[in-house]
Design a protein around this motif. Structure first.
Motif, PDB file in Angstrom:
ATOM      1  N   VAL A 227      13.178  58.697 -75.129  1.00 15.07           N
ATOM      2  CA  VAL A 227      12.789  60.107 -75.187  1.00 15.07           C
ATOM      3  C   VAL A 227      14.035  60.902 -75.562  1.00 15.07           C
ATOM      4  O   VAL A 227      14.999  60.952 -74.795  1.00 15.07           O
ATOM      5  N   GLY A 228      14.033  61.496 -76.751  1.00 17.15           N
ATOM      6  CA  GLY A 228      15.209  62.216 -77.215  1.00 17.15           C
ATOM      7  C   GLY A 228      15.398  63.551 -76.517  1.00 17.15           C
ATOM      8  O   GLY A 228      14.443  64.286 -76.288  1.00 17.15           O
ATOM      9  N   PHE A 229      16.660  63.871 -76.195  1.00 17.23           N
ATOM     10  CA  PHE A 229      16.989  65.156 -75.585  1.00 17.23           C
ATOM     11  C   PHE A 229      18.083  65.893 -76.348  1.00 17.23           C
ATOM     12  O   PHE A 229      18.418  67.014 -76.001  1.00 17.23           O
ATOM     13  N   HIS A 230      18.662  65.271 -77.372  1.00 17.06           N
ATOM     14  CA  HIS A 230      19.650  65.921 -78.230  1.00 17.06           C
ATOM     15  C   HIS A 230      19.098  65.954 -79.654  1.00 17.06           C
ATOM     16  O   HIS A 230      18.601  64.935 -80.149  1.00 17.06           O
ATOM     17  N   TYR A 231      19.212  67.104 -80.314  1.00 16.61           N
ATOM     18  CA  TYR A 231      18.652  67.256 -81.655  1.00 16.61           C
ATOM     19  C   TYR A 231      19.554  68.114 -82.534  1.00 16.61           C
ATOM     20  O   TYR A 231      20.266  68.992 -82.045  1.00 16.61           O
ATOM     21  N   SER A 232      19.471  67.852 -83.831  1.00 19.77           N
ATOM     22  CA  SER A 232      20.240  68.608 -84.821  1.00 19.77           C
ATOM     23  C   SER A 232      19.334  69.633 -85.499  1.00 19.77           C
ATOM     24  O   SER A 232      18.151  69.376 -85.714  1.00 19.77           O
ATOM     25  N   THR A 233      19.914  70.758 -85.845  1.00 18.32           N
ATOM     26  CA  THR A 233      19.169  71.847 -86.464  1.00 18.32           C
ATOM     27  C   THR A 233      19.700  72.145 -87.860  1.00 18.32           C
ATOM     28  O   THR A 233      20.912  72.185 -88.076  1.00 18.32           O
ATOM     29  N   SER A 234      18.784  72.348 -88.786  1.00 15.11           N
ATOM     30  CA  SER A 234      19.109  72.653 -90.182  1.00 15.11           C
ATOM     31  C   SER A 234      18.344  73.892 -90.618  1.00 15.11           C
ATOM     32  O   SER A 234      17.566  74.468 -89.850  1.00 15.11           O
ATOM     33  N   MET A 235      18.555  74.294 -91.860  1.00 11.91           N
ATOM     34  CA  MET A 235      17.717  75.305 -92.485  1.00 11.91           C
ATOM     35  C   MET A 235      16.729  74.583 -93.388  1.00 11.91           C
ATOM     36  O   MET A 235      17.028  73.509 -93.914  1.00 11.91           O
ATOM     37  N   GLY A 236      15.549  75.153 -93.557  1.00 13.09           N
ATOM     38  CA  GLY A 236      14.519  74.479 -94.342  1.00 13.09           C
ATOM     39  C   GLY A 236      14.002  75.334 -95.483  1.00 13.09           C
ATOM     40  O   GLY A 236      13.862  76.555 -95.348  1.00 13.09           O
ATOM     41  N   VAL A 237      13.759  74.695 -96.613  1.00 13.66           N
ATOM     42  CA  VAL A 237      13.140  75.361 -97.769  1.00 13.66           C
ATOM     43  C   VAL A 237      11.930  74.533 -98.182  1.00 13.66           C
ATOM     44  O   VAL A 237      11.795  73.372 -97.798  1.00 13.66           O
ATOM     45  N   ARG A 238      11.042  75.119 -98.975  1.00 15.89           N
ATOM     46  CA  ARG A 238       9.858  74.363 -99.381  1.00 15.89           C
ATOM     47  C   ARG A 238      10.248  73.247-100.349  1.00 15.89           C
ATOM     48  O   ARG A 238      11.240  73.345-101.073  1.00 15.89           O
ATOM     49  N   LYS A 239       9.445  72.228-100.361  1.00 15.66           N
ATOM     50  CA  LYS A 239       9.703  71.083-101.222  1.00 15.66           C
ATOM     51  C   LYS A 239       9.714  71.525-102.686  1.00 15.66           C
ATOM     52  O   LYS A 239       8.867  72.300-103.117  1.00 15.66           O
ATOM     53  N   GLY A 240      10.699  71.027-103.423  1.00 16.93           N
ATOM     54  CA  GLY A 240      10.851  71.384-104.823  1.00 16.93           C
ATOM     55  C   GLY A 240      11.908  72.431-105.072  1.00 16.93           C
ATOM     56  O   GLY A 240      12.344  72.617-106.207  1.00 16.93           O
ATOM     57  N   ASP A 241      12.363  73.115-104.010  1.00 17.09           N
ATOM     58  CA  ASP A 241      13.369  74.173-104.189  1.00 17.09           C
ATOM     59  C   ASP A 241      14.766  73.615-103.926  1.00 17.09           C
ATOM     60  O   ASP A 241      15.491  74.076-103.045  1.00 17.09           O
ATOM     61  N   GLU A 242      15.143  72.619-104.741  1.00 10.48           N
ATOM     62  CA  GLU A 242      16.454  71.990-104.559  1.00 10.48           C
ATOM     63  C   GLU A 242      17.607  72.943-104.851  1.00 10.48           C
ATOM     64  O   GLU A 242      18.695  72.802-104.289  1.00 10.48           O
ATOM     65  N   ALA A 243      17.378  73.928-105.711  1.00  8.03           N
ATOM     66  CA  ALA A 243      18.451  74.869-106.054  1.00  8.03           C
ATOM     67  C   ALA A 243      18.867  75.677-104.827  1.00  8.03           C
ATOM     68  O   ALA A 243      20.062  75.809-104.531  1.00  8.03           O
ATOM     69  N   LEU A 244      17.899  76.235-104.120  1.00  2.00           N
ATOM     70  CA  LEU A 244      18.219  77.009-102.922  1.00  2.00           C
ATOM     71  C   LEU A 244      18.780  76.099-101.838  1.00  2.00           C
ATOM     72  O   LEU A 244      19.703  76.480-101.125  1.00  2.00           O
ATOM     73  N   LEU A 245      18.265  74.887-101.753  1.00  2.00           N
ATOM     74  CA  LEU A 245      18.784  73.924-100.770  1.00  2.00           C
ATOM     75  C   LEU A 245      20.274  73.691-100.996  1.00  2.00           C
ATOM     76  O   LEU A 245      21.069  73.691-100.046  1.00  2.00           O
ATOM     77  N   ALA A 246      20.660  73.502-102.248  1.00  2.00           N
ATOM     78  CA  ALA A 246      22.072  73.262-102.571  1.00  2.00           C
ATOM     79  C   ALA A 246      22.925  74.476-102.216  1.00  2.00           C
ATOM     80  O   ALA A 246      24.037  74.346-101.694  1.00  2.00           O
ATOM     81  N   GLN A 247      22.408  75.679-102.469  1.00  2.00           N
ATOM     82  CA  GLN A 247      23.144  76.893-102.143  1.00  2.00           C
ATOM     83  C   GLN A 247      23.347  77.026-100.632  1.00  2.00           C
ATOM     84  O   GLN A 247      24.427  77.398-100.159  1.00  2.00           O
ATOM     85  N   LEU A 248      22.302  76.716 -99.874  1.00  2.00           N
ATOM     86  CA  LEU A 248      22.393  76.820 -98.422  1.00  2.00           C
ATOM     87  C   LEU A 248      23.385  75.799 -97.866  1.00  2.00           C
ATOM     88  O   LEU A 248      24.135  76.101 -96.928  1.00  2.00           O
ATOM     89  N   ASN A 249      23.410  74.611 -98.444  1.00  4.81           N
ATOM     90  CA  ASN A 249      24.384  73.612 -98.001  1.00  4.81           C
ATOM     91  C   ASN A 249      25.812  74.101 -98.248  1.00  4.81           C
ATOM     92  O   ASN A 249      26.707  73.867 -97.435  1.00  4.81           O
TER      93      ASN A 249
END
Length: 284
Positions: A227-249
Motif C-alpha cells: 500500500v503506497g504512502f509516498h507519491y510524486s506530483t507532476s503537471m499534466g497536459v492532454r495527450k498529444g500536446d508534447e510542445a506544452l509538455l516540453a515547455q513545462l519540463n
C-alpha cells in the motif's frame, strides 16, 4: 541563389518568431478547482494557484483559470475537450494525460497533538489500536490500513460524521481537510491520517501545536500487497500536446528552487525523489 536562400531563411526565421510570439501572448488556461483548498479556489489562494502563476510568468503567458467543481470529471469535460491546457497537480505517470517530470514528492502523515506525546511511528504502533477516534478520508490508503489493523468497523460511524459536503447530483462526497485537522487540534480525535500537502496549511494555522509524522512507505494490506504512502506530483497536459509538455519540463527544471520555496512556505513535507521516479497513482 545564395542571396535568395538567405532571404528565404530570414523570412522563415521571422515567421517562426512571429508564431512563437503570438503563442506566448495566448493565455495559459489552467484547470483549477473552484473550491478545493489548500490546492486552489476562485480567489487564487491555493498553493497550486501560486505555482500556476509562476509557470505563466516563466512562459510569458497570462494565466486564466477554468474552474471545476467535481474532481471526477474535470479531465474528461475540460482538459480533453481543450477548454483548459494544464492541470498543475497530477500524479506522476497518470495514464489519462501526459505528465511532466515530478516537481515534488510527499507522503501521507499522522497528525497528533504535541502535548499528547504519542509514540506513533507507523501502522504497527499501539496508539492506533487504542485510540478512540482516528480521522481519515475514505478511499485513501489510510482506509486500506485501517482495515488491515482491524479498526475500520469501529470507526465507521465517526467517519460518517466527518463528511463535509455531499452533492445533490451523483452523491459526490467531499471531506474537508481543515475539519479533519481541527478534530485533532480540538481533542475530538487522537490521530488524523491525511495526505501531507492537503493538511500542511491547517497544521501550521492550528492554535494548538500539532505534530506531523510522515508515514513510512513500507505498508501492506492483510493479504501482503503493498500500500503506497509516498507519491510524486507532476503537471499534466492532454495527450498529444508534447510542445506544452516540453515547455513545462523546462520551467520545472529552471524554477525548481522557486517551486520548492512555495511548497516549503506551505509547510508541505518534501521527500527525495527515487530513481527512477515512481509512476504510482495516489488515491484521494
Amino acid at each position: 541563389m545564395r542571396f535568395k536562400a538567405t532571404i528565404l531563411t530570414a523570412l522563415s526565421l521571422a515567421m517562426g518568431l512571429a508564431v512563437s510570439g503570438a503563442y506566448a501572448q495566448e493565455p495559459l488556461k489552467v484547470c483549477a478547482a473552484e473550491d478545493e483548498m489548500p490546492y486552489s479556489n476562485k480567489k487564487g489562494e491555493g498553493f497550486e494557484n501560486k505555482l500556476a502563476q509562476l509557470v505563466g510568468e516563466e512562459l510569458g503567458r497570462k494565466v486564466e483559470y477554468v474552474t471545476w467543481t467535481d474532481p471526477r470529471f474535470y479531465l474528461r469535460d475540460y482538459l480533453d475537450k481543450g477548454l483548459c491546457d494544464v492541470s498543475i497537480g497530477m500524479d506522476t505517470g497518470d495514464t489519462r494525460v501526459l505528465t511532466t517530470r515530478p516537481y515534488y514528492r510527499s507522503g501521507y502523515v499522522f497528525i497528533t497533538r504535541q502535548n499528547d506525546n504519542l509514540d506513533l511511528q507507523n501502522w504497527d504502533s499501539e496508539v492506533l489500536r487504542k485510540a478512540e477516534r482516528i480521522a481519515y478520508v475514505p478511499g485513501s490508503p489510510a482506509e486500506v490500513m485501517m482495515r488491515a489493523i482491524g479498526r475500520y468497523n469501529d470507526m465507521f460511524n465517526y467517519e460518517q460524521e466527518l463528511v463535509g459536503y455531499k452533492s445533490r447530483r451523483n452523491q459526490y462526497v467531499k471531506y474537508d481537510n481543515a475539519k479533519l485537522v481541527s478534530e485533532v487540534a480540538a481533542g475530538r480525535a487522537e490521530v488524523a491520517v491525511l495526505w501531507g500537502p492537503a493538511s500542511a496549511r491547517y497544521v501550521k494555522e492550528s492554535a494548538a501545536p500539532l505534530k506531523v509524522t510522515v508515514i513510512p512507505d513500507n505498508n501492506a494490506r492483510a493479504d501482503g500487497e503493498k500500500v503506497g504512502f509516498h507519491y510524486s506530483t507532476s503537471m499534466g497536459v492532454r495527450k498529444g500536446d508534447e510542445a506544452l509538455l516540453a515547455q513545462l519540463n523546462q520551467v520545472i527544471e529552471k524554477r525548481q528552487q522557486d517551486i520548492r520555496q512555495i511548497l516549503e512556505a506551505e509547510g508541505i513535507p518534501l521527500l527525495p525523489e527515487p530513481e527512477p521516479a515512481l509512476a504510482m497513482k495516489k488515491q484521494d
